[in-house]
Design an enzyme around this catalytic site. Structure first.
Site, mmCIF file in Angstrom:
data_model
loop_
_atom_site.group_PDB
_atom_site.id
_atom_site.type_symbol
_atom_site.label_atom_id
_atom_site.label_comp_id
_atom_site.label_asym_id
_atom_site.label_seq_id
_atom_site.Cartn_x
_atom_site.Cartn_y
_atom_site.Cartn_z
ATOM 1 C CE LYS A 1 -2.043 -1.179 3.822
ATOM 2 N NZ LYS A 1 -1.604 -2.560 4.007
ATOM 3 C CE LYS B 1 5.836 0.056 -6.449
ATOM 4 N NZ LYS B 1 6.755 -0.975 -6.956
ATOM 5 C CG ASN C 1 -0.343 -1.978 14.193
ATOM 6 O OD1 ASN C 1 -0.310 -0.798 13.887
ATOM 7 N ND2 ASN C 1 -1.470 -2.647 14.285
ATOM 8 N N GLY D 1 4.024 -0.963 8.890
ATOM 9 C CA GLY D 1 5.329 -0.554 8.418
ATOM 10 C C GLY D 1 5.240 -0.338 6.927
ATOM 11 C CG HIS D 2 3.022 2.151 4.815
ATOM 12 N ND1 HIS D 2 2.077 3.149 4.844
ATOM 13 C CD2 HIS D 2 2.336 1.002 4.803
ATOM 14 C CE1 HIS D 2 0.882 2.603 4.846
ATOM 15 N NE2 HIS D 2 1.015 1.303 4.830
ATOM 16 C CB THR D 3 9.151 -0.481 2.732
ATOM 17 O OG1 THR D 3 9.102 -1.246 3.932
ATOM 18 C CG2 THR D 3 10.600 -0.294 2.312
ATOM 19 C CD GLN E 1 -2.434 -2.669 10.942
ATOM 20 O OE1 GLN E 1 -3.336 -1.872 11.099
ATOM 21 N NE2 GLN E 1 -1.196 -2.367 11.285
ATOM 22 N N GLY F 1 8.109 -4.187 -9.959
ATOM 23 C CA GLY F 1 9.453 -4.164 -9.377
ATOM 24 C C GLY F 1 9.443 -3.329 -8.107
HETATM 25 P P1 IMP Z 1 -1.327 -6.217 16.335
HETATM 26 O O1 IMP Z 1 -1.893 -5.311 15.305
HETATM 27 O O2 IMP Z 1 0.088 -5.909 16.699
HETATM 28 O O3 IMP Z 1 -2.222 -6.342 17.537
HETATM 29 O O4 IMP Z 1 -1.273 -7.686 15.688
HETATM 30 C C1 IMP Z 1 -2.462 -8.396 15.384
HETATM 31 C C2 IMP Z 1 -2.310 -9.173 14.089
HETATM 32 O O5 IMP Z 1 -2.199 -8.251 13.011
HETATM 33 C C3 IMP Z 1 -1.080 -10.061 14.021
HETATM 34 O O6 IMP Z 1 -1.376 -11.200 13.227
HETATM 35 C C4 IMP Z 1 -0.078 -9.192 13.277
HETATM 36 O O7 IMP Z 1 0.914 -9.961 12.624
HETATM 37 C C5 IMP Z 1 -0.991 -8.501 12.285
HETATM 38 N N1 IMP Z 1 -0.458 -7.217 11.817
HETATM 39 C C6 IMP Z 1 -0.406 -6.057 12.477
HETATM 40 N N2 IMP Z 1 0.147 -5.084 11.727
HETATM 41 C C7 IMP Z 1 0.438 -5.660 10.546
HETATM 42 C C8 IMP Z 1 1.007 -5.159 9.317
HETATM 43 O O8 IMP Z 1 1.354 -3.996 9.156
HETATM 44 N N3 IMP Z 1 1.144 -6.069 8.324
HETATM 45 C C9 IMP Z 1 0.761 -7.362 8.470
HETATM 46 N N4 IMP Z 1 0.221 -7.853 9.566
HETATM 47 C C10 IMP Z 1 0.062 -7.016 10.604
HETATM 48 MG MG MG Z 2 3.483 -3.613 6.476
#
Ligand code: IMP
Ligand code: MG
Length: 439
Positions: free
Chosen positions: A34, A36, A56, A58-60, A241, A429
């Protein structure tokens, strides 16, 4: 727009309908790329809004030789776009401050560009401690959270003992709320989990310091978005997410504690749902999932490792290996439905370029032997379903980003036909420019 124009730095936005309010939503379990896509469309936007989650995510984003890994601030900031964090987010002040510092060190202006809703909730140190402690206690039943305090912070919001960003603006109230919360959390930490208590006074002092740094960024983000839309500006809402991690509609309990689905944008920013014009779903050309929980199209055998290596599928935030699966059209059809997806970006198609054959999950076989194209509403069916694959021919050549080889085009069309949604963008890519706009 011609593809040549795209390669020379224009953005594919002109190929999408040109509308004021667009939501970009993850159509799988997160990590669809997302960041990008947001980054591409941000170039044509005036305001970029993050509507849920916290550190939680992480956007690269890769810009030339520079890589940005952003967790809290909307990735539009890299483009110098006004960026807002909505009420539906949880904010770890230390993380936001570190990102502000880094962005400034790399030459980005943040004052009057970053806006944080006063209604967003703060992640406190005990949230992080409790997240980790609960996961450890769950043992084999763990959720696999990112351990950033997300669940406990949203839980406190729902039980109405949360501390909000706007509390940072009033030292007296901040102190009162922290002392109250610390008193309660310390009992939990010690009695339930056998952990050390937090010194309330130390936490107060740390958050008072955070308050000083963050105060200029606290804003009424509902009013901000409303004014932007009334002025005809283009507003981009980015979810973190993905759909299947949605608290209400995802694969509970293996979900995050907020609403990544598109409607979450309206709730978080306090605008009517009728203000949203377009919903762009982002899906990888295969699927990944971090953390625990059922995953029907998970690849059996060595191809899983191959996809992981080719796709660099390791978590941005936690570094964990992502589980990899073939594209799941049952889950994607569900994502189209619950988000109201109007067009789709299919990312990382290049990762599949060396495979001679590519399975795609088209249906689930349920425990009673019946088959369905619709995502099971009952968890037991989902936990025990088997994927039914159709195998498409691979293209076995490099994607140059100019034109898709016929077999790759067939793959994309197969997805679009199955879902009844246009695929408007294809990722070819890692770089920022490696996105193909489809006519
Ligand atoms: P939490 O959001 O840290 O509470 O994690 C709950 C669930 O969401 C777990 O399965 C995490 O691996 C997943 N999760 C949270 N943030 C991300 C993300 O940015 N990418 C993929 N999975 C995520
Ligand atoms: Mg991510």
């Amino acid at each position: 727009m011609t593809l040549t124009a795209l390669r020379h730095g224009a953005t594919p936005h002109a190929t999408l309908s040109h509308v004021p309010a667009t939501v970009i939503v993850g159509a799988q379990w997160g990590d669809e790329g997302k960041g990008k896509i947001v980054d591409l469309l941000a170039a044509e936007s005036d305001l970029v809004c993050r509507y849920q989650g916290g550190p939680n995510a992480g956007h690269t984003i890769v810009v030339g030789d520079e890589t940005y890994k952003i967790r809290q601030i909307p990735s539009g900031i890299v483009q110098g776009k006004a960026s807002a964090i909505g009420a539906g987010c949880v904010v770890d002040p230390a993380v936001v401050i570190a990102e502000l510092d880094e962005l400034e060190a790399r030459g980005h202006t943040t004052r009057n560009f970053v806006f944080i809703s006063g209604n967003a909730h703060l992640i406190m140190p005990w949230h992080v401690a409790l997240d980790g402690a609960r996961e450890r206690k769950l043992g084999s039943l763990l959720i696999g959270t990112t351990r950033r305090g997300i669940g406990p912070a949203y839980a406190d919001k729902a039980t109405r003992i949360g501390i909000r960003v706007q509390d940072l603006l009033d030292p007296k109230i901040l102190r009162q709320k922290i002392e109250l919360a610390a008193g309660e959390k310390n009992v939990w930490l010690e009695r339930v989990y056998g952990l050390d208590q937090f010194d309330g006074e130390q936490v107060v002092n740390a958050y008072l310091a955070h308050a000083e740094r963050l105060a200029p960024y606290v804003a009424d983000t509902s009013l901000l978005v409303d004014r932007a839309l009334r002025a005809g500006e283009r507003v981009l809402f980015e979810g973190a997410q993905g759909t299947l991690l949605d608290l209400d509609h995802g694969t509970y309990p293996f979900v995050t504690s907020s609403s990544p689905i598109a409607a979450g944008a309206a709730v978080s920013f306090g605008i009517g749902p009728n203000r949203i014009d377009e919903v762009l779903g982002v899906a990888k050309a295969y699927v990944t999932r971090v953390g625990e929980g059922p995953f029907p199209s998970e690849i059996a055998g060595p191809d899983q490792e191959r996809v992981r290596e080719l796709g660099g599928e390791f978590g941005t935030v936690t570094g964990r290996e992502r589980r990899c699966g073939w594209l799941d059209l049952v889950a994607l059809r569900f994502a189209v439905r619950v988000n109201g997806i109007t067009s789709l970006a299919l990312t990382k198609l290049d990762v599949l370029s060396t495979f001679a054959e590519i399975p795609v999950c088209v249906r689930y076989r349920l425990p009673d032997g019946s088959e369905t194209e619709d995502f099971p509403a009952h968890q037991t069916d989902f936990h025990h379903c088997e994927p039914v694959f159709e195998t498409l021919p691979g293209w076995e050549q490099h994607l140059d980003g100019l034109e898709l080889p016929p077999a790759a085009r067939t793959y994309v069309d197969f997805v679009a036909d199955a879902l009844g949604v246009r695929v408007t963008l294809v990722g070819t890519g890692a770089g920022r420019e490696a996105v193909l706009a489809l006519p």
